[in-house]
Motif scaffolding. Structure first.
Motif, short mmCIF file in Angstrom:
data_model
loop_
_atom_site.label_atom_id
_atom_site.label_comp_id
_atom_site.label_asym_id
_atom_site.label_seq_id
_atom_site.Cartn_x
_atom_site.Cartn_y
_atom_site.Cartn_z
N SER A 264 12.02 37.88 67.90
CA SER A 264 11.65 36.65 68.62
C SER A 264 11.69 35.45 67.68
CB SER A 264 10.29 36.80 69.30
OG SER A 264 9.25 36.92 68.37
N ALA B 154 14.02 32.18 68.36
CA ALA B 154 13.46 30.82 68.44
C ALA B 154 14.14 29.90 67.42
CB ALA B 154 11.96 30.85 68.21
N ILE C 189 6.46 29.61 65.40
CA ILE C 189 6.57 30.70 66.36
C ILE C 189 5.27 31.50 66.28
CG2 ILE C 189 7.90 32.68 67.19
CD1 ILE C 189 9.60 30.55 64.65
N TYR D 85 6.82 27.70 69.74
CA TYR D 85 7.25 28.79 70.61
C TYR D 85 6.23 29.92 70.53
CZ TYR D 85 12.01 27.21 71.67
OH TYR D 85 13.09 26.54 72.14
N GLY E 33 6.16 34.03 70.68
CA GLY E 33 7.03 35.20 70.59
C GLY E 33 6.21 36.46 70.39
N ARG F 151 6.65 39.60 72.28
CA ARG F 151 6.33 39.93 73.67
C ARG F 151 6.04 41.42 73.78
NH1 ARG F 151 10.24 38.52 78.88
NH2 ARG F 151 8.66 38.94 80.45
N TYR G 252 6.33 34.58 80.16
CA TYR G 252 7.70 34.57 79.62
C TYR G 252 8.69 34.51 80.76
CZ TYR G 252 6.05 36.10 75.01
OH TYR G 252 5.43 36.18 73.80
N GLU H 295 13.42 37.04 78.44
CA GLU H 295 13.38 36.34 77.15
C GLU H 295 12.35 36.96 76.20
OE1 GLU H 295 15.02 33.34 76.06
OE2 GLU H 295 16.37 33.68 77.73
N GLN H 296 12.69 36.93 74.90
CA GLN H 296 11.77 37.42 73.87
C GLN H 296 10.83 36.34 73.38
OE1 GLN H 296 11.10 40.47 72.77
NE2 GLN H 296 12.47 41.11 74.41
N MET H 297 11.15 35.11 73.72
CA MET H 297 10.26 34.03 73.27
C MET H 297 10.29 32.92 74.29
SD MET H 297 12.60 31.74 72.24
CE MET H 297 14.35 31.92 72.32
N LYS H 298 9.32 32.05 74.15
CA LYS H 298 9.09 31.07 75.20
C LYS H 298 8.62 29.77 74.56
CE LYS H 298 6.85 29.55 79.05
NZ LYS H 298 7.65 28.95 80.07
#
Ligand SMILES: NC(=O)C1=CN([C@@H]2O[C@H](COP(=O)(O)OP(=O)(O)OC[C@H]3O[C@@H](n4cnc5c(N)ncnc54)[C@H](OP(=O)(O)O)[C@@H]3O)[C@@H](O)[C@H]2O)[C@@H](O)CC1
Ligand SMILES: [K+]
Length: 291
Positions: free
Chosen positions: A46, A50, A192, A212, A214, A216, A233, A237-240
């Protein structure tokens, strides 16, 4: 106008104390039966995602990742490998190595992906000419200031680099709960947060940095136990971009605020009418993405 002071936050998300972050980590391993390798892989992936979203390899091809002795450094080693896969030319500086198979294996994997391991950091000007983006994987949530002598040069390089710094979980050198403090401190351009943001990730400390979320991997039982309120999320996606920080321009005053992204439209620059939940009123803002 309801916006007294120069900060505005809806205060929707939960920020962890240092003890909560440690307890949550222990629960994941002891009670929920995860292994470190598993979570570190997801965390590092993640981070790489990012970084690539914010500083893509076609504009920021050359990356340096500074890794510390703990799991934060392990996340950095994982991110290094994924960034190599994403098309970056990656170097790793890993001044205090931990003699455990996990870290030795991650380092060996990096080498097999043509990640260059550099033992000496170049001076700031040279560093700026050699790298377009730095990843700060020096200290995570177990850090207790002040930084000890051995890792001070690595921290100073991050502070003085004049290259965008992407911090993994905690901006290194910061107090996990109280932020950067009064000494000259690291100013990351991207943070992150992993699993959940810690108190130092509140907007009053982060200022102009992108933020971000991350890592998850939190099971529902952990979310309930720690009363976590986190942004959902999107899809797979692995990050947001959880807590993007925008410049708010209202009546000629620049305000720095935090607006949770409720709809995709909110992530686009432009004029918006937003609801300030805490004060229960609408404010008119101009959204400009930073960085
Ligand atoms: N649950 C999650 O979300 C997951 C989180 N993960 C990641 O783990 C991170 C936390 O990792 P962590 O607990 O291993 O500690 P971390 O912060 O890397 O550093 C400790 C090291 O720093 C050292 N050190 C401390 N203070 C110092 C000082 N003043 N000056 C110099 N050195 C100092 C300390 O040395 P010691 O004091 O023990 O001698 C030790 O060696 C977390 O932030 C996230 O990135 C994921 O990998 C997986 C799941
Ligand atoms: K860090």
């Amino acid at each position: 106008n309801g916006m007294s002071g120069n900060k505005c936050s809806t205060g929707r998300w939960k920020y962890l104390t240092q003890k909560e972050a440690t307890d949550l980590d222990i629960d994941l391993f002891n009670e929920y039966k995860f292994s470190v390798d598993q979570l570190m892989e997801l965390a590092g992936l993640s981070v790489a995602a990012a970084v690539a979203k914010t500083y893509p390899p076609h504009t920021h091809e050359s990356a340096l990742i500074i890794c510390g002795p703990g799991n934060n450094g392990g996340d950095g080693l994982v991110a290094a490998r994924h960034m190599a896969l994403f098309g970056y030319t990656v170097a790793v500086h890993y001044p205090k190595r931990t003699a455990k198979p996990l870290y030795e294996n991650l380092l060996e994997q990096c080498k097999r992906f043509d990640v260059r391991i550099i033992d000496e950091l170049p001076p700031a000007t040279e560093l700026k000419n050699s790298y377009k983006v730095l990843v700060d994987a020096l200290f995570g949530f177990s850090f207790k200031p002040p930084v000890r002598e051995q890792l001070k040069p690595a921290l100073d390089a991050l502070i003085n680099s004049d290259v965008p710094v992407c911090s993994v979980d905690i901006p290194s050198g910061w107090d996990v709960e109280n932020g950067p403090g009064s000494e000259p401190a690291l100013k990351p351009s991207l943070l992150i947060s992993l699993s959940a943001p810690k108190l130092c990730a509140q907007p009053q400390y982060l200022q102009d940095a992108k933020h971000y979320l991350g890592g998850r991997f939190l099971p529902p039982g952990i979310i309930a136990k720690y009363n976590l309120t986190l942004p959902p999320y999107p899809g797979q996606e692995q990050m947001k971009p959880a807590l993007l920080h925008f410049h708010i321009n209202q009546a000629g005053i620049d305000l720095n605020t935090e607006i949770p992204l409720q709809a995709d439209a909110m992530s686009m620059p432009g004029d918006r009418s937003l609801k300030d939940e805490r004060r229960n009123l609408y404010i008119c803002v101009r959204v400009e993405e930073l960085g």
